[in-house]
Motif scaffolding. Sequence first.
Motif, PDB file in Angstrom:
ATOM      1  N   PRO A  31       0.775  -1.206  -0.053  1.00  0.00           N
ATOM      2  CA  PRO A  31      -0.045   0.082   0.103  1.00  0.00           C
ATOM      3  C   PRO A  31       0.798   1.285  -0.012  1.00  0.00           C
ATOM      4  O   PRO A  31       0.373   2.497  -0.579  1.00  0.00           O
ATOM      5  CB  PRO A  31      -0.634  -0.110   1.269  1.00  0.00           C
ATOM      6  CG  PRO A  31      -0.991  -1.545   1.468  1.00  0.00           C
ATOM      7  CD  PRO A  31       0.500  -2.301   1.020  1.00  0.00           C
ATOM      8  N   ALA A  34       2.169   1.760  -3.503  1.00  0.00           N
ATOM      9  CA  ALA A  34       1.085   2.159  -4.488  1.00  0.00           C
ATOM     10  C   ALA A  34       0.560   3.568  -4.286  1.00  0.00           C
ATOM     11  O   ALA A  34       0.488   4.344  -5.173  1.00  0.00           O
ATOM     12  CB  ALA A  34      -0.182   1.262  -4.157  1.00  0.00           C
ATOM     13  N   GLN A  48      -5.996   4.982  -9.499  1.00  0.00           N
ATOM     14  CA  GLN A  48      -5.918   3.703  -9.040  1.00  0.00           C
ATOM     15  C   GLN A  48      -4.649   3.328  -9.597  1.00  0.00           C
ATOM     16  O   GLN A  48      -4.376   3.568 -10.965  1.00  0.00           O
ATOM     17  CB  GLN A  48      -7.083   2.942  -9.320  1.00  0.00           C
ATOM     18  CG  GLN A  48      -8.421   2.909  -8.474  1.00  0.00           C
ATOM     19  CD  GLN A  48      -9.188   3.961  -9.025  1.00  0.00           C
ATOM     20  OE1 GLN A  48      -9.220   4.369  -9.862  1.00  0.00           O
ATOM     21  NE2 GLN A  48      -9.962   4.500  -7.852  1.00  0.00           N
ATOM     22  N   ARG A  63      -5.164  -6.689  -9.740  1.00  0.00           N
ATOM     23  CA  ARG A  63      -5.269  -6.188  -8.352  1.00  0.00           C
ATOM     24  C   ARG A  63      -5.484  -4.533  -8.531  1.00  0.00           C
ATOM     25  O   ARG A  63      -4.525  -4.034  -9.262  1.00  0.00           O
ATOM     26  CB  ARG A  63      -3.828  -6.541  -7.350  1.00  0.00           C
ATOM     27  CG  ARG A  63      -3.802  -8.064  -7.264  1.00  0.00           C
ATOM     28  CD  ARG A  63      -2.514  -8.331  -6.555  1.00  0.00           C
ATOM     29  NE  ARG A  63      -2.397  -7.854  -5.449  1.00  0.00           N
ATOM     30  CZ  ARG A  63      -1.372  -7.793  -4.410  1.00  0.00           C
ATOM     31  NH1 ARG A  63      -0.353  -8.217  -4.926  1.00  0.00           N
ATOM     32  NH2 ARG A  63      -1.234  -7.105  -3.386  1.00  0.00           N
ATOM     33  N   PHE A  65      -5.203  -0.818  -6.615  1.00  0.00           N
ATOM     34  CA  PHE A  65      -4.899  -0.357  -5.323  1.00  0.00           C
ATOM     35  C   PHE A  65      -5.563   1.172  -5.534  1.00  0.00           C
ATOM     36  O   PHE A  65      -5.149   1.921  -6.486  1.00  0.00           O
ATOM     37  CB  PHE A  65      -3.429  -0.056  -5.279  1.00  0.00           C
ATOM     38  CG  PHE A  65      -2.800  -1.551  -4.890  1.00  0.00           C
ATOM     39  CD1 PHE A  65      -2.620  -1.777  -3.340  1.00  0.00           C
ATOM     40  CD2 PHE A  65      -2.617  -2.380  -5.901  1.00  0.00           C
ATOM     41  CE1 PHE A  65      -1.868  -3.295  -3.364  1.00  0.00           C
ATOM     42  CE2 PHE A  65      -1.924  -3.506  -5.786  1.00  0.00           C
ATOM     43  CZ  PHE A  65      -1.666  -4.027  -4.143  1.00  0.00           C
ATOM     44  N   GLY A  69      -3.699   4.046  -1.468  1.00  0.00           N
ATOM     45  CA  GLY A  69      -2.828   2.807  -1.244  1.00  0.00           C
ATOM     46  C   GLY A  69      -3.825   1.613  -0.509  1.00  0.00           C
ATOM     47  O   GLY A  69      -3.166   0.422  -0.830  1.00  0.00           O
ATOM     48  N   GLU A  71      -5.979  -1.622  -1.013  1.00  0.00           N
ATOM     49  CA  GLU A  71      -6.407  -2.362  -1.884  1.00  0.00           C
ATOM     50  C   GLU A  71      -7.922  -2.863  -2.064  1.00  0.00           C
ATOM     51  O   GLU A  71      -8.312  -3.052  -1.124  1.00  0.00           O
ATOM     52  CB  GLU A  71      -5.497  -3.757  -2.057  1.00  0.00           C
ATOM     53  CG  GLU A  71      -5.689  -4.659  -3.109  1.00  0.00           C
ATOM     54  CD  GLU A  71      -4.598  -5.963  -3.181  1.00  0.00           C
ATOM     55  OE1 GLU A  71      -4.728  -6.617  -4.252  1.00  0.00           O
ATOM     56  OE2 GLU A  71      -3.960  -6.040  -2.378  1.00  0.00           O
TER      57      GLU A  71
END
Length: 270
Positions: A31, A34, A48, A63, A65, A69, A71
């Motif tokens: 996170p 990200a 995102q 995936r 994020f 950060g 998810e």
Amino acid sequence: MRTDFIKMHGLGNDFVVLDARETALPAAMTPIIAAKLADRREGIGCDQLILLEPSDQADFTMRIFNHDGGEVGACGNAARAVGLLAGGDATIATAGGTIQTRANDAGIAVDMGEPRFDWEAIPLAYAMDTLSLPLAWHGLANPVAVNVGNPHVVFFVDEKDAVGLYSIGPDIENDPVFPERINVNVAKVLDRQTIKLQVWERGAGLTRACGTGACATAVAAMRRGLTDRDVTVHLPGGPLSIAWSDDNRITMTGPATEAFRGSFLWDDYA
């Protein structure tokens, strides 16, 4: 070590896509990393961050994020963007379930799966009627709750532009009644085929477009008998077509765009 990225968007909802289907990232995504990459001042900048990885059950795994950060399980606009990247037709595994994309004349169509309405599936902190939650915030009352891979509440109002979602969105998103936080949708039904929508996205804030928000809002309007089963949802970034079929599956159709490609030094963000 340099890592490649692809910048994409769906109706202005923008993404940094990292394609690790064939070559793994230098280290595991976190996170913190990200959020640093998503930062619009000191990173690449996006709503995102999308990470594509191999999958045994689908063509690949996506995936997601959010800007902060965190998810999350689904992102409809990102699904269209990734479908475009994959050549149109793809089966994609996500934390919110397996989805399918296909190309057509209107852009990319995404089978978003089946909506869930049980209070535990949203999830809510305690049992209540998800068709009309007995709750209110700053004059917004009795929303519909639905999970379309991630959780949403939908408020129907007479004039959505008068709602200060930028100021009240955080209060609703972070209310303890929503253990996993919530996406907030404020909608005005124009006729039985048309909805105007504004979305406060969990972990990202006010957004120009939200694919799952459009799906959630359309299904909420259909459940209340306000619209037909095939509608156009107009967001600030543009329109999306949403259909809820008799087999209970939602199809979202709209454009997706690749903006540019680049690379960054992983160690600058790790």
